[in-house]
Write an enzyme that holds these catalytic residues in place. Structure first.
Site, PDB file in Angstrom:
ATOM      1  N   GLU A 259     -69.983  52.508  37.853  1.00 23.98           N
ATOM      2  CA  GLU A 259     -71.073  52.464  38.838  1.00 23.98           C
ATOM      3  C   GLU A 259     -72.327  53.181  38.346  1.00 23.98           C
ATOM      4  O   GLU A 259     -73.417  52.930  38.833  1.00 23.98           O
ATOM      5  CB  GLU A 259     -70.614  52.997  40.203  1.00 23.98           C
ATOM      6  CG  GLU A 259     -70.130  54.449  40.215  1.00 23.98           C
ATOM      7  CD  GLU A 259     -68.660  54.592  39.826  1.00 23.98           C
ATOM      8  OE1 GLU A 259     -68.155  53.792  39.033  1.00 23.98           O
ATOM      9  OE2 GLU A 259     -68.036  55.564  40.315  1.00 23.98           O
TER      10      GLU A 259
ATOM     11  N   GLU B 168     -57.258  52.116  27.666  1.00 25.57           N
ATOM     12  CA  GLU B 168     -58.025  52.784  26.599  1.00 25.57           C
ATOM     13  C   GLU B 168     -58.549  54.072  27.214  1.00 25.57           C
ATOM     14  O   GLU B 168     -59.550  54.068  27.929  1.00 25.57           O
ATOM     15  CB  GLU B 168     -59.195  51.898  26.146  1.00 25.57           C
ATOM     16  CG  GLU B 168     -58.783  50.527  25.626  1.00 25.57           C
ATOM     17  CD  GLU B 168     -58.200  50.568  24.217  1.00 25.57           C
ATOM     18  OE1 GLU B 168     -58.178  51.649  23.601  1.00 25.57           O
ATOM     19  OE2 GLU B 168     -57.759  49.511  23.749  1.00 25.57           O
ATOM     20  N   LEU B 169     -57.868  55.186  26.947  1.00 31.74           N
ATOM     21  CA  LEU B 169     -58.120  56.416  27.716  1.00 31.74           C
ATOM     22  C   LEU B 169     -58.782  57.501  26.862  1.00 31.74           C
ATOM     23  O   LEU B 169     -59.308  57.225  25.800  1.00 31.74           O
ATOM     24  CB  LEU B 169     -56.798  56.902  28.313  1.00 31.74           C
ATOM     25  CG  LEU B 169     -56.024  55.826  29.114  1.00 31.74           C
ATOM     26  CD1 LEU B 169     -54.716  56.379  29.644  1.00 31.74           C
ATOM     27  CD2 LEU B 169     -56.877  55.254  30.241  1.00 31.74           C
TER      28      LEU B 169
ATOM     29  N   TRP C 158     -68.712  54.554  31.555  1.00 32.42           N
ATOM     30  CA  TRP C 158     -70.175  54.498  31.427  1.00 32.42           C
ATOM     31  C   TRP C 158     -70.692  54.847  30.053  1.00 32.42           C
ATOM     32  O   TRP C 158     -71.869  54.679  29.766  1.00 32.42           O
ATOM     33  CB  TRP C 158     -70.834  55.448  32.446  1.00 32.42           C
ATOM     34  CG  TRP C 158     -70.127  56.761  32.573  1.00 32.42           C
ATOM     35  CD1 TRP C 158     -69.240  57.110  33.549  1.00 32.42           C
ATOM     36  CD2 TRP C 158     -70.179  57.885  31.671  1.00 32.42           C
ATOM     37  NE1 TRP C 158     -68.740  58.369  33.312  1.00 32.42           N
ATOM     38  CE2 TRP C 158     -69.304  58.871  32.167  1.00 32.42           C
ATOM     39  CE3 TRP C 158     -70.885  58.152  30.492  1.00 32.42           C
ATOM     40  CZ2 TRP C 158     -69.102  60.101  31.553  1.00 32.42           C
ATOM     41  CZ3 TRP C 158     -70.692  59.368  29.848  1.00 32.42           C
ATOM     42  CH2 TRP C 158     -69.807  60.331  30.382  1.00 32.42           C
ATOM     43  N   ASN C 159     -69.830  55.409  29.181  1.00 32.38           N
ATOM     44  CA  ASN C 159     -70.393  56.002  27.961  1.00 32.38           C
ATOM     45  C   ASN C 159     -70.942  54.963  26.980  1.00 32.38           C
ATOM     46  O   ASN C 159     -71.887  55.247  26.246  1.00 32.38           O
ATOM     47  CB  ASN C 159     -69.370  56.928  27.282  1.00 32.38           C
ATOM     48  CG  ASN C 159     -68.129  56.195  26.835  1.00 32.38           C
ATOM     49  OD1 ASN C 159     -67.745  55.178  27.397  1.00 32.38           O
ATOM     50  ND2 ASN C 159     -67.491  56.723  25.817  1.00 32.38           N
TER      51      ASN C 159
ATOM     52  N   CYS D  86     -65.132  58.665  23.220  1.00 28.79           N
ATOM     53  CA  CYS D  86     -63.690  58.942  23.306  1.00 28.79           C
ATOM     54  C   CYS D  86     -63.103  59.363  21.965  1.00 28.79           C
ATOM     55  O   CYS D  86     -62.165  60.142  21.918  1.00 28.79           O
ATOM     56  CB  CYS D  86     -62.947  57.739  23.864  1.00 28.79           C
ATOM     57  SG  CYS D  86     -63.257  56.248  22.925  1.00 28.79           S
TER      58      CYS D  86
ATOM     59  N   GLY E 116     -61.293  54.299  30.377  1.00 26.84           N
ATOM     60  CA  GLY E 116     -61.724  55.436  31.183  1.00 26.84           C
ATOM     61  C   GLY E 116     -60.824  56.630  30.956  1.00 26.84           C
ATOM     62  O   GLY E 116     -60.156  56.736  29.913  1.00 26.84           O
ATOM     63  N   SER E 117     -60.778  57.504  31.941  1.00 23.64           N
ATOM     64  CA  SER E 117     -60.072  58.771  31.768  1.00 23.64           C
ATOM     65  C   SER E 117     -58.560  58.580  31.884  1.00 23.64           C
ATOM     66  O   SER E 117     -58.071  57.635  32.511  1.00 23.64           O
ATOM     67  CB  SER E 117     -60.549  59.757  32.830  1.00 23.64           C
ATOM     68  OG  SER E 117     -60.214  59.259  34.108  1.00 23.64           O
TER      69      SER E 117
ATOM     70  N   GLU F  90     -60.320  67.445  26.898  1.00 21.81           N
ATOM     71  CA  GLU F  90     -61.407  66.591  26.397  1.00 21.81           C
ATOM     72  C   GLU F  90     -62.726  67.097  26.995  1.00 21.81           C
ATOM     73  O   GLU F  90     -62.886  67.151  28.217  1.00 21.81           O
ATOM     74  CB  GLU F  90     -61.173  65.138  26.829  1.00 21.81           C
ATOM     75  CG  GLU F  90     -62.213  64.193  26.269  1.00 21.81           C
ATOM     76  CD  GLU F  90     -62.058  62.762  26.768  1.00 21.81           C
ATOM     77  OE1 GLU F  90     -61.674  62.567  27.936  1.00 21.81           O
ATOM     78  OE2 GLU F  90     -62.337  61.838  25.989  1.00 21.81           O
TER      79      GLU F  90
HETATM   80  P1  NAD Z   1     -63.222  57.474  34.757  1.00 22.60           P
HETATM   81  O1  NAD Z   1     -61.751  57.296  34.533  1.00 22.60           O
HETATM   82  O2  NAD Z   1     -63.657  58.424  35.777  1.00 22.60           O
HETATM   83  O3  NAD Z   1     -63.881  56.068  35.124  1.00 22.60           O
HETATM   84  C1  NAD Z   1     -63.680  54.920  34.344  1.00 22.60           C
HETATM   85  C2  NAD Z   1     -63.886  53.703  35.216  1.00 22.60           C
HETATM   86  O4  NAD Z   1     -62.872  53.675  36.209  1.00 22.60           O
HETATM   87  C3  NAD Z   1     -65.213  53.713  35.968  1.00 22.60           C
HETATM   88  O5  NAD Z   1     -65.670  52.400  36.076  1.00 22.60           O
HETATM   89  C4  NAD Z   1     -64.817  54.241  37.329  1.00 22.60           C
HETATM   90  O6  NAD Z   1     -65.691  53.826  38.343  1.00 22.60           O
HETATM   91  C5  NAD Z   1     -63.465  53.597  37.501  1.00 22.60           C
HETATM   92  N1  NAD Z   1     -62.555  54.273  38.428  1.00 22.60           N
HETATM   93  C6  NAD Z   1     -62.600  55.561  38.859  1.00 22.60           C
HETATM   94  N2  NAD Z   1     -61.581  55.777  39.721  1.00 22.60           N
HETATM   95  C7  NAD Z   1     -60.879  54.624  39.806  1.00 22.60           C
HETATM   96  C8  NAD Z   1     -59.712  54.224  40.522  1.00 22.60           C
HETATM   97  N3  NAD Z   1     -59.042  55.069  41.315  1.00 22.60           N
HETATM   98  N4  NAD Z   1     -59.268  52.955  40.373  1.00 22.60           N
HETATM   99  C9  NAD Z   1     -59.916  52.093  39.565  1.00 22.60           C
HETATM  100  N5  NAD Z   1     -61.027  52.407  38.861  1.00 22.60           N
HETATM  101  C10 NAD Z   1     -61.497  53.668  38.981  1.00 22.60           C
HETATM  102  O7  NAD Z   1     -63.826  57.794  33.321  1.00 22.60           O
HETATM  103  P2  NAD Z   1     -65.350  58.034  32.983  1.00 22.60           P
HETATM  104  O8  NAD Z   1     -65.690  59.415  33.355  1.00 22.60           O
HETATM  105  O9  NAD Z   1     -66.162  56.925  33.499  1.00 22.60           O
HETATM  106  O10 NAD Z   1     -65.317  57.869  31.388  1.00 22.60           O
HETATM  107  C11 NAD Z   1     -64.964  58.884  30.540  1.00 22.60           C
HETATM  108  C12 NAD Z   1     -63.551  58.712  30.040  1.00 22.60           C
HETATM  109  O11 NAD Z   1     -63.382  57.427  29.445  1.00 22.60           O
HETATM  110  C13 NAD Z   1     -63.246  59.711  28.951  1.00 22.60           C
HETATM  111  O12 NAD Z   1     -61.974  60.253  29.164  1.00 22.60           O
HETATM  112  C14 NAD Z   1     -63.273  58.862  27.689  1.00 22.60           C
HETATM  113  O13 NAD Z   1     -62.533  59.379  26.617  1.00 22.60           O
HETATM  114  C15 NAD Z   1     -62.733  57.571  28.187  1.00 22.60           C
HETATM  115  N6  NAD Z   1     -63.083  56.462  27.301  1.00 22.60           N
HETATM  116  C16 NAD Z   1     -62.103  55.901  26.545  1.00 22.60           C
HETATM  117  C17 NAD Z   1     -62.406  54.883  25.647  1.00 22.60           C
HETATM  118  C18 NAD Z   1     -61.333  54.245  24.799  1.00 22.60           C
HETATM  119  O14 NAD Z   1     -61.573  53.171  24.263  1.00 22.60           O
HETATM  120  N7  NAD Z   1     -60.178  54.877  24.617  1.00 22.60           N
HETATM  121  C19 NAD Z   1     -63.722  54.426  25.554  1.00 22.60           C
HETATM  122  C20 NAD Z   1     -64.695  55.014  26.352  1.00 22.60           C
HETATM  123  C21 NAD Z   1     -64.363  56.036  27.227  1.00 22.60           C
END
Ligand code: NAD
Length: 505
Positions: free
Chosen positions: A198, A270-271, A171-172, A304, A248-249, A403
């Protein structure tokens, strides 16, 4: 918009969503049709600055994903058969539309994320750059030939689109994250099922709308919204979906990798990150501190590559801390629609509590709040947290070692560069790192030894549309952006032609 929402008597009613221009029908886009969730589910999009519901959107599950994958699979032969020039023309038109609409789309992004409008508008301009760049780079999916050991044989290496690609984003950056993955996949000739976070689906839906308006054939980009784990699993389970680009995470990246171990779905991950910053003794410390404040508190720290662990040459630490505190106190916190505001709310109440928990845990263990650390008294609503500077932080505290993804700045001192590098590398993450010095040899010494995928030397934005976004270790694998991002959506095919005539014919 925050003010408008407050003065709108219907603002807390989901029906109030009609009063916003959302840049799209705010529904799922499957096979060129804007539709509700298959089972009729809905979710609310909340403005994190006001806690008002700004839109009610479909909230689906596995069936929606399966329908979207079927549409993308059906559209694939037609899209991949187009020349890269034809595909590029559509992506160029999309880039033009995104530029034309950038401010309007920026408002949509502010509504669902809370970030300042200037940042949101720039985010859409970068999204446009991705489409423009991959419109061109798709023409450069060059293969090669390999000299053969046999005179009757020729060996060719070709690169073909991998197929249907699933894109799951955080979402960021509600526009940048989807655009980065979608533009590369479309430029490579793949079709896409995009499932945005979401919390922020509206920007992704508006992106789908712009691509549709640019003439993208139906089914080439589908946008779904709904249950995270169920939708992710449906992508992994479907044989037609060949790759997932995930932003995501690290925790969810591991879950996907675990699932992919059973299906062999290709992943690019991309975590998360925990970027160190090495500030050497020879810099203009006031200037670096000022820029550090802007970089650390951009997007309320929800970035991130955000600089998080500041290692400052011991002799400079006190002046750095003083200048940082002075800069942080000047940051205006509030609605992203206020042009003076530099720091918006956090993405959700749960996320704010997590960041507050890290600060409290640190202060219980001996750290002290030098400035900030509270919910602003003047904002009764919204997930705001004052920009915070902590002193006396130990490196094993979670606020330093994990983080944070929030508006908290921590610093510590170092004496020797080698020691700072060892401490900077002491993290499971490997995304971005920063070095500030006027000594070229010291900068090179540091960047060659920092175990991170992206290094900023005397700058805070080491990323670019045309360059690979490159995490390593716990920050992921695979690339988005740059030539590498294109090739992550291509598969290699070897063609060996035998039985050729040797000699005269
Ligand atoms: P998150 O991992 O909770 O969610 C990321 C996405 O995955 C969301 O769309 C979420 O709904 C979905 N998701 C959650 N559980 C899932 C599952 N079991 N299976 C499939 N999809 C699932 O992360 P967040 O809190 O939305 O975002 C923050 C994280 O994203 C931070 O750790 C940040 O560093 C990272 N991030 C990384 C980059 C990069 O390019 N490296 C860029 C932006 C954000």
């Amino acid at each position: 918009m925050n003010e408008q929402a407050r003065s709108d008597p219907a603002h807390s009613d989901p029906g109030a969503a009609a009063s916003y221009d959302l840049g799209s029908p705010a529904r799922q886009l499957i096979d060129g049709v804007w539709c509700d969730a298959y089972a009729g589910g809905h979710g609310d999009v909340v403005d994190p600055a006001t806690e008002d519901i700004v839109a009610r959107v479909p909230f689906g599950g596995a069936t929606d994903v399966n329908r979207a994958i079927a549409a993308a699979a059906h559209a694939l032969p037609g899209w991949r058969a187009q020349t890269a020039y034809e595909r590029g023309a559509v992506l160029q038109r999309a880039a033009g539309l995104l530029r034309e609409r950038a401010e309007k789309l920026g408002r949509v992004t502010v509504l669902e994320s809370g970030k300042p409008l200037g940042d949101a508008t720039r985010e859409w301009l970068v999204a446009a750059d991705f489409f423009e760049w991959y419109a061109e780079e798709g023409k450069r999916a060059y293969g090669h030939t390999i000299p053969s050991r046999s005179p009757s044989r020729r060996v060719l290496v070709l690169h073909e689109p991998i197929g249907v690609v699933g894109v799951i984003t955080a979402w960021n950056f509600p526009a940048y994250n989807p655009a980065r993955a979608v533009a590369a996949a479309l430029g490579a000739g793949c079709t896409v099922v995009l499932r945005p976070a979401e919390l922020t689906p509206l920007s992704a839906m508006a992106l789908g709308c712009a691509l549709q308006d640019a003439g993208l054939p139906k089914g080439v980009l589908n946008v779904v919204n709904g249950a995270p784990a169920e939708m992710g699993q449906a992508m992994l389970d479907h044989p037609a979906l060949r790759k997932i680009s995930f932003t995501g995470s690290t925790a969810v990246g591991k879950l996907l990798m675990d699932g992919a171990s059973r299906t062999l779905t290709r992943l690019s991950l991309e975590l998360g990150g925990n970027a160190p910053v090495l500030i050497l003794p020879d810099v203009d410390i006031a200037a670096v501190a000022k820029a550090a404040v802007a970089a650390r508190f951009r997007n309320a720290g929800q970035v991130c590559v955000s600089p998080q662990r500041f290692f400052v040459a011991r002799g400079q630490l006190a002046r750095f801390e003083e200048a940082v505190i002075e800069g942080v106190r000047k940051l205006k916190v509030g609605s992203g629609f206020d042009p003076e505001v530099r720091v918006g709310p956090l993405a959700s109440g749960r996320h704010r509590e997590r960041v507050e928990g890290l600060v409290q845990q640190a202060t219980r263990s001996g750290a002290s709040v030098r400035t900030g650390g509270r919910r602003p008294a003047e904002s009764a609503r919204g997930f705001f947290l004052e920009p915070t500077v902590l002193g006396g932080v130990q490196e094993d505290m979670a606020v330093f070692a994990d983080e944070v993804f929030g508006p908290v700045l921590c610093m510590t001192a170092f004496d020797q560069l080698d020691d700072a590098i060892v401490r900077a590398n002491r993290t499971p993450y490997g995304l971005a790192a920063y070095v500030f010095t006027n000594d070229l040899a010291a900068a090179m010494y540091a960047y060659e030894r920092l175990d991170f995928g992206m290094i900023g030397v005397n700058e805070w934005t080491p990323q670019a549309v045309e360059a690979p976004f490159a995490g390593r270790k716990g920050s992921g694998s695979g690339h988005e952006g740059g030539r590498e991002g294109l090739f992550d959506n291509l598969e290699t095919k070897l063609v060996s032609i035998g039985g050729l005539t040797v000699g005269a014919r």
